[in-house]
Design a protein around this motif. Structure first.
Motif, PDB file in Angstrom:
ATOM      1  N   GLN A 190       0.788  -1.029   0.108  1.00 37.01           N
ATOM      2  CA  GLN A 190       0.054   0.178  -0.001  1.00 37.01           C
ATOM      3  C   GLN A 190       1.026   1.407  -0.074  1.00 37.01           C
ATOM      4  OE1 GLN A 190      -3.251   0.014  -0.498  1.00 37.01           O
ATOM      5  NE2 GLN A 190      -3.013  -2.165  -0.715  1.00 37.01           N
ATOM      6  N   LYS A 193       2.192   1.792  -3.419  1.00 38.35           N
ATOM      7  CA  LYS A 193       1.351   2.493  -4.460  1.00 38.35           C
ATOM      8  C   LYS A 193       0.972   3.822  -4.321  1.00 38.35           C
ATOM      9  CE  LYS A 193      -1.417  -2.008  -4.730  1.00 38.35           C
ATOM     10  NZ  LYS A 193      -2.842  -2.856  -4.182  1.00 38.35           N
ATOM     11  N   GLU A 194       1.008   4.201  -3.226  1.00 33.38           N
ATOM     12  CA  GLU A 194       1.032   5.917  -2.910  1.00 33.38           C
ATOM     13  C   GLU A 194       2.393   6.635  -3.103  1.00 33.38           C
ATOM     14  OE1 GLU A 194      -0.666   6.292   0.958  1.00 33.38           O
ATOM     15  OE2 GLU A 194      -2.405   4.842   0.400  1.00 33.38           O
TER      16      GLU A 194
END
Length: 443
Positions: A190, A193-194
């Motif tokens: 996560q 992904k950011e």
């Protein structure tokens, strides 16, 4: 963007890359894959300017900041939190300047420095560093623990946290999930992904690559091939490319055979000599296409035991954990991790252990192996049970000055050197590589 144009890279006598090119566009999340030893980590060292090219040209935008995950960390007494905060060079620079200005009474500089600190969100830097540590599996009691108190695998996690803390336009991560459990791996997915910058990621974890990468760079046969999409899409595209390459190769081989046959039949015939010469020139101009093949250096099997018990291991109402003195009756000397454990392992089972850090996964395995005694309860092992064990921190169990061959000799004293060499060959330790100390090898 980053351009690698017609680069050649050698390590000693081995050519890793030869006259190959790659363009890396800003904002891409690129998975770098290829067999061990093909040059993935060396490519990272080239991008870090730690390794010179033997040919070609590398262009990186001058203003780009590069962060990378180190593979080693010294046993420093700095706290985990401070070690992670060291990854933010701007933060540490401003903090030093603030300290100097305050000590020397240069009050006119303080306002400017505090504004600079505010602009880089420096006032919440410790909170952000703690969040990184928690995401990677460290609990609150470990945030201020000295780096030297952690094992090698946990220190690598600290290196990862420090790299994530760095302000970067390009982030280089070399097998970041090697020492992560499932929860930490999902958290890292996560986070990446950011991440707003450009990511280059070396990994052998296809699920991780599927969830993070939007481009794959495959290194094989001293070349770099770029594919858009994640790992699963790469596999489909590569299979199609190999099928097309094989079809073109076979078509070319048929043409080559036709030319050789024509020249052999008619080279001595005056009326056909001109046509034969024309075909010879066609053959000379032809750029030969290599046959498609998938390169895997590994071949091994899981050897079966001669005899198998109906029940391999059973645990009944077991208390599992650690004891300091070897006397399980003293409560002060024991630490219970799992209690009331009932397990029955039967032949052919395939069992995955899940749970957060500290839940007792490795403790259970060590107990089954016999490295840890039961604190209470009963464990029964089958009469013919033999256990193969690959530990979580296997690297720390290696004798770094011993060779791969010597490691296996110590385990299999009756095996001949040729038998051991054949076995090691299945893991891509060939020739002198089987005799070299393991210290210089990558993780």
């Amino acid at each position: 963007m980053i351009r690698l144009q017609n680069i050649t890279l050698q390590r000693g006598p081995q050519t890793l890359l030869e006259d190959t090119s790659l363009t890396i566009h800003p904002g891409r999340r690129i998975g770098v894959i290829g067999r061990n030893g093909c040059g993935k980590s060396s490519l990272f060292r080239v991008l870090l300017r730690e390794l010179p090219l033997d040919g070609g040209e590398l262009t990186i935008p001058g203003q780009w900041r590069i962060a990378h995950m180190a593979q080693e960390v010294s046993a420093t007494n700095r706290s985990s939190l401070d070690y992670v905060l060291d990854g933010d060079g701007d933060l540490r620079r401003i903090q030093r300047q603030l300290s100097e200005a305050e000590q020397q009474g240069r009050d006119h500089e303080l306002g400017h420095l505090y504004a600079e600190l505010e602009a880089i969100h420096g006032f919440d830097a410790s909170y952000r560093a703690e969040q990184l540590l928690h995401g990677l599996g460290f609990d609150q009691t470990e945030v201020n623990a000295p780096v030297s108190s952690f094992s090698g695998g946990w220190r690598i996690r600290l290196n990862l946290a420090q790299a994530l803390m760095s302000r970067s336009d390009l982030l280089l991560l070399d097998e970041p999930t090697n020492h992560l459990d499932l929860d930490a791996t999902l958290w890292l997915e996560q986070w990446l992904k950011e991440y707003p910058g450009t990511l280059l990621l070396i990994s052998h974890d296809r699920d991780f690559l599927d969830n993070v990468a939007d481009e794959i760079v495959h290194m094989e046969h001293r070349q770099m091939f770029s594919y858009r999409g994640n790992y699963s899409q790469f596999e489909q595209q590569r299979a199609l490319r190999l099928a097309e390459q094989q079809a073109v190769f076979e078509k070319q081989q048929r043409r080559v055979k036709e030319i050789h046959s024509f020249v052999t039949r008619f080279k001595a015939k005056a009326s056909k000599a001109k046509q034969a010469q024309s075909r010879v020139k066609e053959l000379e101009r032809m750029e030969m296409i290599a046959p498609a093949h998938v390169d895997s250096p590994f071949h091994f099997i899981f050897r079966e035991a001669d005899k198998t018990s109906n029940v391999l291991v059973s645990l009944a109402d077991a208390e599992i954990g650690y004891q300091a003195s070897g006397n399980a009756s003293e409560d002060t000397d024991t630490s219970t991790i799992l209690d009331g454990v009932n397990v029955l392992l039967q032949p052919g089972s395939r069992i995955g252990l899940l749970g957060p850090n500290g839940a007792g996964k490795s403790t259970l395995i060590k107990t089954l192996v016999g490295d840890l005694p039961l604190l209470s309860g009963d464990m029964t092992k089958g009469q013919h049970l033999k256990i193969g064990y690959f530990a979580q921190h296997q690297l720390e169990a290696l004798d770094l000055q011993a060779s791969a061959l010597l490691h296996i000799q110590r385990l299999s004293a009756k095996a001949t050197e040729q038998e051991i060499r054949n076995f090691l060959g299945g893991f891509n330790f060939h020739g002198d590589k089987a005799l070299e100390p393991v210290a210089p090898f990558s993780g």
